[in-house]
Design a protein around this motif. Structure first.
Motif, PDB file in Angstrom:
ATOM      1  N   UNK A 140      39.413 -12.680  49.280  1.00 41.20           N
ATOM      2  CA  UNK A 140      38.318 -13.213  48.457  1.00 41.20           C
ATOM      3  C   UNK A 140      38.757 -13.363  47.014  1.00 41.20           C
ATOM      4  N   UNK A 141      38.099 -14.271  46.345  1.00 42.46           N
ATOM      5  CA  UNK A 141      38.251 -14.350  44.900  1.00 42.46           C
ATOM      6  C   UNK A 141      37.322 -13.306  44.284  1.00 42.46           C
ATOM      7  N   UNK A 142      37.584 -12.931  43.027  1.00 37.06           N
ATOM      8  CA  UNK A 142      36.767 -11.896  42.390  1.00 37.06           C
ATOM      9  C   UNK A 142      36.520 -12.281  40.940  1.00 37.06           C
ATOM     10  N   UNK A 143      35.272 -12.141  40.497  1.00 37.87           N
ATOM     11  CA  UNK A 143      34.920 -12.626  39.161  1.00 37.87           C
ATOM     12  C   UNK A 143      35.654 -11.885  38.045  1.00 37.87           C
ATOM     13  N   UNK A 144      36.006 -10.621  38.247  1.00 41.83           N
ATOM     14  CA  UNK A 144      36.683  -9.871  37.183  1.00 41.83           C
ATOM     15  C   UNK A 144      38.195  -9.778  37.384  1.00 41.83           C
ATOM     16  N   UNK A 145      38.607  -9.412  38.599  1.00 46.21           N
ATOM     17  CA  UNK A 145      40.054  -9.205  38.821  1.00 46.21           C
ATOM     18  C   UNK A 145      40.722 -10.439  39.426  1.00 46.21           C
ATOM     19  N   UNK A 146      39.975 -11.516  39.639  1.00 46.22           N
ATOM     20  CA  UNK A 146      40.449 -12.787  40.191  1.00 46.22           C
ATOM     21  C   UNK A 146      40.635 -12.746  41.712  1.00 46.22           C
ATOM     22  N   UNK A 147      41.285 -11.672  42.200  1.00 51.32           N
ATOM     23  CA  UNK A 147      41.536 -11.552  43.650  1.00 51.32           C
ATOM     24  C   UNK A 147      41.025 -10.205  44.136  1.00 51.32           C
ATOM     25  N   UNK A 148      40.453 -10.175  45.320  1.00 49.96           N
ATOM     26  CA  UNK A 148      40.265  -8.894  45.997  1.00 49.96           C
ATOM     27  C   UNK A 148      40.822  -9.039  47.406  1.00 49.96           C
ATOM     28  N   UNK A 149      41.804  -8.170  47.702  1.00 53.94           N
ATOM     29  CA  UNK A 149      42.418  -8.209  49.032  1.00 53.94           C
ATOM     30  C   UNK A 149      42.849  -6.784  49.375  1.00 53.94           C
ATOM     31  N   UNK A 150      44.149  -6.535  49.591  1.00 58.25           N
ATOM     32  CA  UNK A 150      44.563  -5.212  50.083  1.00 58.25           C
ATOM     33  C   UNK A 150      44.449  -4.106  49.030  1.00 58.25           C
ATOM     34  N   UNK A 151      45.041  -4.326  47.848  1.00 61.86           N
ATOM     35  CA  UNK A 151      45.081  -3.235  46.855  1.00 61.86           C
ATOM     36  C   UNK A 151      43.677  -2.821  46.420  1.00 61.86           C
ATOM     37  N   UNK A 152      42.821  -3.806  46.191  1.00 65.79           N
ATOM     38  CA  UNK A 152      41.491  -3.490  45.669  1.00 65.79           C
ATOM     39  C   UNK A 152      40.567  -2.907  46.743  1.00 65.79           C
ATOM     40  N   UNK A 153      40.868  -3.163  48.002  1.00 63.13           N
ATOM     41  CA  UNK A 153      39.991  -2.664  49.062  1.00 63.13           C
ATOM     42  C   UNK A 153      39.948  -1.130  49.113  1.00 63.13           C
ATOM     43  N   UNK A 154      40.958  -0.470  48.549  1.00 66.48           N
ATOM     44  CA  UNK A 154      40.946   1.004  48.569  1.00 66.48           C
ATOM     45  C   UNK A 154      39.872   1.588  47.651  1.00 66.48           C
ATOM     46  N   UNK A 155      39.252   0.732  46.856  1.00 70.90           N
ATOM     47  CA  UNK A 155      38.168   1.203  45.985  1.00 70.90           C
ATOM     48  C   UNK A 155      36.994   1.755  46.804  1.00 70.90           C
ATOM     49  N   UNK A 156      36.941   1.437  48.073  1.00 78.71           N
ATOM     50  CA  UNK A 156      35.913   2.009  48.962  1.00 78.71           C
ATOM     51  C   UNK A 156      36.237   3.429  49.388  1.00 78.71           C
ATOM     52  N   UNK A 157      37.312   4.010  48.834  1.00 78.72           N
ATOM     53  CA  UNK A 157      37.687   5.389  49.197  1.00 78.72           C
ATOM     54  C   UNK A 157      37.447   6.358  48.040  1.00 78.72           C
ATOM     55  N   UNK A 158      36.627   5.910  47.075  1.00 82.71           N
ATOM     56  CA  UNK A 158      36.324   6.783  45.931  1.00 82.71           C
ATOM     57  C   UNK A 158      34.800   6.925  45.791  1.00 82.71           C
ATOM     58  N   UNK A 159      34.349   8.020  45.175  1.00 80.68           N
ATOM     59  CA  UNK A 159      32.892   8.215  45.007  1.00 80.68           C
ATOM     60  C   UNK A 159      32.292   7.159  44.073  1.00 80.68           C
ATOM     61  N   UNK A 160      30.978   6.961  44.169  1.00 80.24           N
ATOM     62  CA  UNK A 160      30.296   5.949  43.343  1.00 80.24           C
ATOM     63  C   UNK A 160      30.517   6.179  41.845  1.00 80.24           C
ATOM     64  N   UNK A 161      30.483   7.463  41.438  1.00 76.79           N
ATOM     65  CA  UNK A 161      30.665   7.756  40.009  1.00 76.79           C
ATOM     66  C   UNK A 161      32.035   7.257  39.533  1.00 76.79           C
ATOM     67  N   UNK A 162      33.027   7.425  40.407  1.00 79.50           N
ATOM     68  CA  UNK A 162      34.383   6.993  40.052  1.00 79.50           C
ATOM     69  C   UNK A 162      34.488   5.458  40.037  1.00 79.50           C
ATOM     70  N   UNK A 163      33.713   4.817  40.922  1.00 79.50           N
ATOM     71  CA  UNK A 163      33.708   3.335  40.916  1.00 79.50           C
ATOM     72  C   UNK A 163      33.235   2.823  39.559  1.00 79.50           C
ATOM     73  N   UNK A 164      32.196   3.481  39.022  1.00 83.22           N
ATOM     74  CA  UNK A 164      31.699   3.066  37.693  1.00 83.22           C
ATOM     75  C   UNK A 164      32.764   3.292  36.637  1.00 83.22           C
TER      76      UNK A 164
END
Ligand code: SF4
Length: 363
Positions: A140-164
């Motif tokens: 997918x394209x991403x409005x901030x990082x331009x791309x979301x694919x393999x590297x960015x998908x690991x963001x689902x492995x952190x708590x919500x507070x850390x996502x912020x």
């Protein structure tokens, strides 16, 4: 090496791809294997936002057939959406029931602090307990990082507070650090349908392929070109390379392609934004991997304000195989056009560069 299989039947594509890749060759049979799809929001995969359950089904059946029985699925949707709802809406609740797998909503997990190279990150404990992590992102394209694919998908492995906090830190550096701390063993990218603009979907584009590999930097730098982006535009990729997480895609990278004689057709109803871009296209029997690349390329040109500088008729599709024209033509099917962008299918980045070189510079 990167593996690419074309089609739209995700389940059989994944099975064929994994049979060829044999990722499990050196894995221990009793290992705990976690499947990490992208279920960022509670929307089905044809929205362009989430990993098709048929991709995940293909992975589950492959590993079960090879004698691996300790499989789990884990995810944490973005802040503001419920992972439980996403599991249900995206078909993962049924999938887990069918194969008797545990589904972990990581929003409910404990946080553990880990020190990376330059940042200390808060990670979900369960993600650190697995022996092998199978990353199942969407292209997918991403409005901030331009791309979301393999590297960015690991963001689902952190708590919500850390996502912020990741957003406060500008995303790029923490994404690279996250991949330094959590290793991926296998990546299967759902690029049958991805999104043109945002990670939450809404402008789905068919790219008609599934991509396999083990190096997230290689996969992401290749994926960037597929949707018309220069790898330099996505800083977390070069930061990950600096952290020695993987290597960048280049002209010497081996790409093994499957089902080259089976490119799928376009089937999706275009969103208003896709429809607006499609006004520049004269289509006749185009394959979706080719048409999707052209839509992404036109979107990149629009972002740069260059859409008005290119011709308003770009030809694409098998019906133009014997035609000659001075208009631009996409791919092998328009090889007789005087302004031809080669490839079958071409990458969106090659289309962007050709159109910029021949039309934008001169305007
Ligand atoms: S060049 Fe022609 S055959 Fe090849 S992907 Fe494009 S439309 Fe299909």
């Amino acid at each position: 090496m990167i593996h690419v299989i074309y089609g739209k039947d995700s389940y059989s594509m994944v099975r064929e791809l994994l049979e060829s890749m044999k990722p499990e060759k050196e894995w221990n049979k009793g290992s705990l294997i976690a499947l990490k799809p992208n279920l960022v929001v509670s929307k089905p995969s044809d929205s362009g936002a989430t990993t098709s359950p048929e991709v995940t089904r293909g992975v589950i059946e492959h590993f079960k057939d090879k004698g691996f029985s300790n499989l789990v699925i884990m995810e944490s949707s973005w802040v503001g959406d419920s992972t439980e709802k996403a599991f249900k809406v995206c078909g993962y609740e049924n999938l887990a029931r069918e194969y008797n797998l545990d589904l972990f909503d990581l929003k409910k997990d404990k946080a553990v602090k880990k020190k990376g190279k330059s940042l200390t990150l808060s990670l979900c404990e369960k993600a650190l307990e697995v022996d092998y992590l199978i990353n199942l992102p969407v292209l997918k394209s991403h409005c901030q990082t331009r791309l979301t694919c393999a590297l960015k998908n690991l963001k689902g492995l952190i708590p919500d507070r850390e996502k912020r906090r990741f957003h406060d830190l500008g995303l790029h550096e923490p994404i690279a650090e996250l991949n330094f701390l959590i290793k991926t063993s296998l990546i299967i990218v759902d690029a049958v349908i991805g999104d043109l603009t945002h990670e939450e979907g809404g402008n789905p584009v068919e790219m008609g392929r599934i991509i396999g590999g083990v190096d997230p930097v290689l996969i992401d730098s290749y994926a960037a070109e597929l949707i018309g982006l220069d790898v330099e535009e996505i800083r977390y990729i070069s930061m990950s390379k600096q952290l020695e997480i993987g290597n960048l895609f280049n002209k010497d990278t081996e790409v093994k392609e499957y089902r080259l004689d089976n490119y799928p057709e376009i089937t999706l109803e275009p969103s208003p934004r896709v429809k607006r871009l499609a006004r520049y296209i004269v289509e006749g029997g185009a394959c979706s991997p080719c048409y999707g690349a052209l839509i992404h390329a036109l979107s990149r040109l629009e972002e740069k304000g260059n859409l008005g500088k290119i011709p308003d008729k770009i030809f694409i599709g098998r019906k133009f195989r014997d035609m000659k024209s001075t208009s631009p033509g996409i791919g092998l099917c328009t090889a007789k056009f005087s302004k031809n962008i080669s490839g079958c299918p071409p990458k969106a980045l090659d289309i962007v560069k050709y159109l910029e070189e021949h039309f934008v510079k001169n305007n």
